[in-house]
Each structure stands twice: as C-alpha cells, then as structure tokens.
Design a protein around this motif. Structure first.
Motif, PDB file in Angstrom:
ATOM      1  N   ASP A 111       0.848  -1.197   0.000  1.00 46.71           N
ATOM      2  CA  ASP A 111       0.000   0.000   0.000  1.00 46.71           C
ATOM      3  C   ASP A 111       0.882   1.245   0.000  1.00 46.71           C
ATOM      4  O   ASP A 111       1.953   1.255   0.600  1.00 46.71           O
ATOM      5  CB  ASP A 111      -0.889  -0.013   1.255  1.00 46.71           C
ATOM      6  N   ARG A 160       0.271   4.156   1.413  1.00 50.50           N
ATOM      7  CA  ARG A 160       0.202   4.995   2.612  1.00 50.50           C
ATOM      8  C   ARG A 160       0.718   4.281   3.865  1.00 50.50           C
ATOM      9  O   ARG A 160       1.342   4.911   4.731  1.00 50.50           O
ATOM     10  CB  ARG A 160      -1.248   5.424   2.826  1.00 50.50           C
ATOM     11  N   TYR A 206      -4.262   2.637  13.289  1.00 51.77           N
ATOM     12  CA  TYR A 206      -4.853   1.447  12.637  1.00 51.77           C
ATOM     13  C   TYR A 206      -4.597   1.495  11.142  1.00 51.77           C
ATOM     14  O   TYR A 206      -4.375   2.560  10.557  1.00 51.77           O
ATOM     15  CB  TYR A 206      -6.376   1.379  12.899  1.00 51.77           C
ATOM     16  N   ALA A 214      -9.441  -5.393   1.847  1.00 43.80           N
ATOM     17  CA  ALA A 214     -10.499  -5.554   2.873  1.00 43.80           C
ATOM     18  C   ALA A 214     -11.140  -4.218   3.254  1.00 43.80           C
ATOM     19  O   ALA A 214     -11.908  -4.148   4.221  1.00 43.80           O
ATOM     20  CB  ALA A 214      -9.919  -6.236   4.102  1.00 43.80           C
ATOM     21  N   ARG A 254     -13.430  -0.632   3.071  1.00 42.09           N
ATOM     22  CA  ARG A 254     -14.805  -0.204   2.772  1.00 42.09           C
ATOM     23  C   ARG A 254     -15.835  -1.280   3.081  1.00 42.09           C
ATOM     24  O   ARG A 254     -16.837  -1.406   2.413  1.00 42.09           O
ATOM     25  CB  ARG A 254     -14.911   0.290   1.325  1.00 42.09           C
ATOM     26  N   ALA A 308     -12.470  -1.281   9.795  1.00 41.30           N
ATOM     27  CA  ALA A 308     -11.734  -0.352  10.667  1.00 41.30           C
ATOM     28  C   ALA A 308     -12.679   0.258  11.693  1.00 41.30           C
ATOM     29  O   ALA A 308     -12.342   0.375  12.882  1.00 41.30           O
ATOM     30  CB  ALA A 308     -11.069   0.740   9.842  1.00 41.30           C
ATOM     31  N   VAL A 341      -4.509  12.551  12.665  1.00 40.98           N
ATOM     32  CA  VAL A 341      -4.900  12.172  11.304  1.00 40.98           C
ATOM     33  C   VAL A 341      -4.580  13.302  10.331  1.00 40.98           C
ATOM     34  O   VAL A 341      -4.922  14.465  10.608  1.00 40.98           O
ATOM     35  CB  VAL A 341      -6.433  11.923  11.214  1.00 40.98           C
ATOM     36  N   ASN A 395      -6.966  12.639   4.911  1.00 40.39           N
ATOM     37  CA  ASN A 395      -7.254  11.210   5.093  1.00 40.39           C
ATOM     38  C   ASN A 395      -8.733  11.055   5.484  1.00 40.39           C
ATOM     39  O   ASN A 395      -9.092  10.810   6.641  1.00 40.39           O
ATOM     40  CB  ASN A 395      -6.324  10.601   6.151  1.00 40.39           C
ATOM     41  N   THR A 409     -17.434   8.263  13.028  1.00 42.42           N
ATOM     42  CA  THR A 409     -18.536   7.302  13.253  1.00 42.42           C
ATOM     43  C   THR A 409     -18.414   6.663  14.629  1.00 42.42           C
ATOM     44  O   THR A 409     -19.383   6.110  15.141  1.00 42.42           O
ATOM     45  CB  THR A 409     -18.588   6.175  12.191  1.00 42.42           C
TER      46      THR A 409
HETATM   47  C1  COA Z   1      -8.355   4.516   7.009  1.00 40.08           C
HETATM   48  C2  COA Z   1      -8.646   3.017   6.849  1.00 40.08           C
HETATM   49  C3  COA Z   1      -8.109   2.287   8.072  1.00 40.08           C
HETATM   50  C4  COA Z   1     -10.183   2.827   6.734  1.00 40.08           C
HETATM   51  O1  COA Z   1     -10.439   1.422   6.760  1.00 40.08           O
HETATM   52  P1  COA Z   1     -11.808   0.803   6.233  1.00 40.08           P
HETATM   53  O2  COA Z   1     -11.953  -0.548   6.855  1.00 40.08           O
HETATM   54  O3  COA Z   1     -11.857   0.882   4.746  1.00 40.08           O
HETATM   55  O4  COA Z   1     -12.891   1.809   6.833  1.00 40.08           O
HETATM   56  P2  COA Z   1     -14.430   1.479   7.042  1.00 40.08           P
HETATM   57  O5  COA Z   1     -14.885   0.532   5.963  1.00 40.08           O
HETATM   58  O6  COA Z   1     -14.621   1.052   8.474  1.00 40.08           O
HETATM   59  O7  COA Z   1     -15.133   2.862   6.784  1.00 40.08           O
HETATM   60  C5  COA Z   1     -15.503   3.729   7.832  1.00 40.08           C
HETATM   61  C6  COA Z   1     -16.087   4.994   7.237  1.00 40.08           C
HETATM   62  O8  COA Z   1     -15.136   5.628   6.368  1.00 40.08           O
HETATM   63  C7  COA Z   1     -15.679   5.778   5.058  1.00 40.08           C
HETATM   64  N1  COA Z   1     -14.608   5.567   4.104  1.00 40.08           N
HETATM   65  C8  COA Z   1     -13.870   4.458   3.958  1.00 40.08           C
HETATM   66  N2  COA Z   1     -12.960   4.646   2.974  1.00 40.08           N
HETATM   67  C9  COA Z   1     -13.164   5.913   2.509  1.00 40.08           C
HETATM   68  C10 COA Z   1     -12.541   6.683   1.512  1.00 40.08           C
HETATM   69  N3  COA Z   1     -11.519   6.198   0.801  1.00 40.08           N
HETATM   70  N4  COA Z   1     -12.984   7.951   1.331  1.00 40.08           N
HETATM   71  C11 COA Z   1     -13.994   8.468   2.066  1.00 40.08           C
HETATM   72  N5  COA Z   1     -14.626   7.775   3.050  1.00 40.08           N
HETATM   73  C12 COA Z   1     -14.211   6.511   3.250  1.00 40.08           C
HETATM   74  C13 COA Z   1     -16.747   4.717   4.967  1.00 40.08           C
HETATM   75  O9  COA Z   1     -17.701   5.029   3.998  1.00 40.08           O
HETATM   76  C14 COA Z   1     -17.305   4.750   6.359  1.00 40.08           C
HETATM   77  O10 COA Z   1     -18.098   5.918   6.496  1.00 40.08           O
HETATM   78  P3  COA Z   1     -19.593   5.870   7.058  1.00 40.08           P
HETATM   79  O11 COA Z   1     -19.456   5.504   8.514  1.00 40.08           O
HETATM   80  O12 COA Z   1     -20.091   7.236   6.834  1.00 40.08           O
HETATM   81  O13 COA Z   1     -20.283   4.800   6.281  1.00 40.08           O
HETATM   82  C15 COA Z   1      -7.984   2.460   5.549  1.00 40.08           C
HETATM   83  O14 COA Z   1      -8.388   3.239   4.457  1.00 40.08           O
HETATM   84  C16 COA Z   1      -6.460   2.434   5.618  1.00 40.08           C
HETATM   85  O15 COA Z   1      -5.873   1.475   6.122  1.00 40.08           O
HETATM   86  N6  COA Z   1      -5.784   3.491   5.099  1.00 40.08           N
HETATM   87  C17 COA Z   1      -4.324   3.553   5.108  1.00 40.08           C
HETATM   88  C18 COA Z   1      -3.744   3.668   6.516  1.00 40.08           C
HETATM   89  C19 COA Z   1      -4.334   4.843   7.283  1.00 40.08           C
HETATM   90  O16 COA Z   1      -4.582   5.903   6.724  1.00 40.08           O
HETATM   91  N7  COA Z   1      -4.537   4.626   8.596  1.00 40.08           N
HETATM   92  C20 COA Z   1      -5.065   5.647   9.491  1.00 40.08           C
HETATM   93  C21 COA Z   1      -3.975   6.588   9.912  1.00 40.08           C
HETATM   94  S1  COA Z   1      -4.619   7.906  10.945  1.00 40.08           S
END
Ligand code: COA
Length: 183
Positions: A34, A36, A100, A106, A108, A112, A136, A140, A149
């Motif tokens: 990934d 990021r 996290y 995995a 969306r 998370a 954050v 992001n 949420t």
């Molecule tokens: C941030 C991260 C952990 C989210 O994980 P995820 O399992 O996809 O998140 P979820 O599916 O639980 O989504 C939670 C919410 O975020 C929203 N969301 C998820 N991905 C999104 C995106 N790319 N853009 C906008 N919103 C997004 C979902 O729609 C959901 O919103 P809702 O509650 O309004 O429905 C993942 O994208 C990731 O690992 N990113 C890289 C590492 C990182 O940035 N870690 C955090 C550092 S602070």
C-alpha cells in the motif's frame, strides 16, 4: 500512570481484535504494497519474510517494553488477519494514541470502524485509559470517517506536527474521553 494490560480477544460477530501471529505474514505483505501504510508505520516498504516476521515481533515487543498494545484485526469467521490496531501510551498519564490500518482488499467493509469501536470501548473501560486520541492527516477522509462514526471529537489542527518521509505534515487531533463515555 496507567498500568498496561492486554485485552482478551475482542469481537463483535464480524471482526476480531487479537494478538499478531507469525502465520499472519500475508497480511503484512499486502500492507507493504500500500502507498500509505509503510509511510506512517513500521510496516516494511520492501517486503521479505524476514522483514514481515520482524514487524510481527515488534508488535509483541511494544507490550513487553511498556510502549503500548499492538494487535491484529481479523475476520472473525476465518480468523484471517486483515489489519492492525494499536493503543500506544502518550507521555501524559492515562492517555493513549490510537492507530490502525486495513489491507486494501479488505477496505470499505466497515472493518476499521468496528475495530476502532472494540478497541475504544475496551480502552476507556477495562483498559483504564482516561483519553484516547488520534492524529490524522486532514486529507485522510477514510480515517476521519472511522473516528467520527465512533464518536471521536475533532479538537483542532496541529500544524507542521509530523515528518512523513521528507515532508512536514499537519495533523488533526481527535479524541474520546472516558468521562464522556460514562455519562
Ligand atoms: C483509514 C482506513 C483504516 C479505513 O479502513 P476501512 O476498513 O476501509 O474503513 P471502514 O470501511 O470502516 O469505513 C468507515 C467509514 O469511512 C468511510 N470511508 C472508507 N474509505 C473511505 C474513503 N476512501 N474515502 C472516504 N470515506 C471513506 C466509509 O464510507 C465509512 O463511512 P460511514 O461511517 O459514513 O459509512 C484504511 O483506508 C487504511 O488502512 N488506510 C491507510 C492507513 C491509514 O490511513 N490509517 C489511518 C492513519 S490515521
């Protein structure tokens, strides 16, 4: 000072938060690919089996050294690891920082958000923390939604707070506090 205890495996019917295992290497390998995750964590940017095992060993060492708690996020049905979550002690007593990541395949699916819910509920309850905070990057949006949420309150912008690679980055700070959860 908050005494550091490991939670029992936490689960909600869909997601399990449990210790890392050496058999979780495929998850570390996917995270390494990934763009990021390796920037903001110690996930190796160039994956090898040795580097992957060292990453997993570092997660156990965080607890034994008293730095914090670092656990895998797994699918509760298959127990396959798909991500990582940690609560790291900040210098202020009773305060933990939450971090996290989820492997791209995995995302969306609410994983998370579920893992943050489990870790926050445990951390502010049996874990004994008074405050859990998250830093954050403003762009992001996924991470910001995960926190929002889960009832995390955005407190402000920490300017030029972090070095990521060669650049300085601003960070939004979010928190949940035990006093609010209890009321
Ligand atoms: C941030 C991260 C952990 C989210 O994980 P995820 O399992 O996809 O998140 P979820 O599916 O639980 O989504 C939670 C919410 O975020 C929203 N969301 C998820 N991905 C999104 C995106 N790319 N853009 C906008 N919103 C997004 C979902 O729609 C959901 O919103 P809702 O509650 O309004 O429905 C993942 O994208 C990731 O690992 N990113 C890289 C590492 C990182 O940035 N870690 C955090 C550092 S602070």
């Amino acid at each position: 000072m908050t005494s550091l205890t490991l939670p029992p495996p936490l689960h909600d019917g869909t997601v399990r938060v449990r210790p890392w295992r050496d058999t979780d290497l495929a998850c570390v390998e996917q995270a390494a690919q990934d763009h990021r995750i390796p920037q903001g964590t110690t996930v190796p940017a160039r994956y090898t089996t040795e580097a992957g095992l060292a990453y997993i060993a570092r997660q156990h060492a965080r607890f034994t050294s008293g730095e914090g708690i670092a656990l895998a996020i797994a699918d509760q049905r298959t127990d396959q690891a798909v991500g990582h979550i940690n609560l790291m002690l900040r210098p202020q007593p009773g305060v933990a920082g939450i971090g996290y990541w989820i492997v791209p395949a995995a995302r969306r699916q609410g994983i998370a958000a579920r893992a943050v819910s489990l870790a926050t509920t445990w951390g502010l309850g049996a874990g004994g923390f008074a405050r859990i905070e998250a830093w954050v990057e403003p762009d992001n949006h996924a991470s910001r939604r995960v926190l929002e949420t889960n009832g995390y309150l955005r407190e402000g912008l920490l300017r030029s707070f972090f070095t990521i690679g060669t650049r300085r980055a601003d960070m939004l700070v979010y928190s949940r506090i035990a006093a609010e959860t209890a009321s």
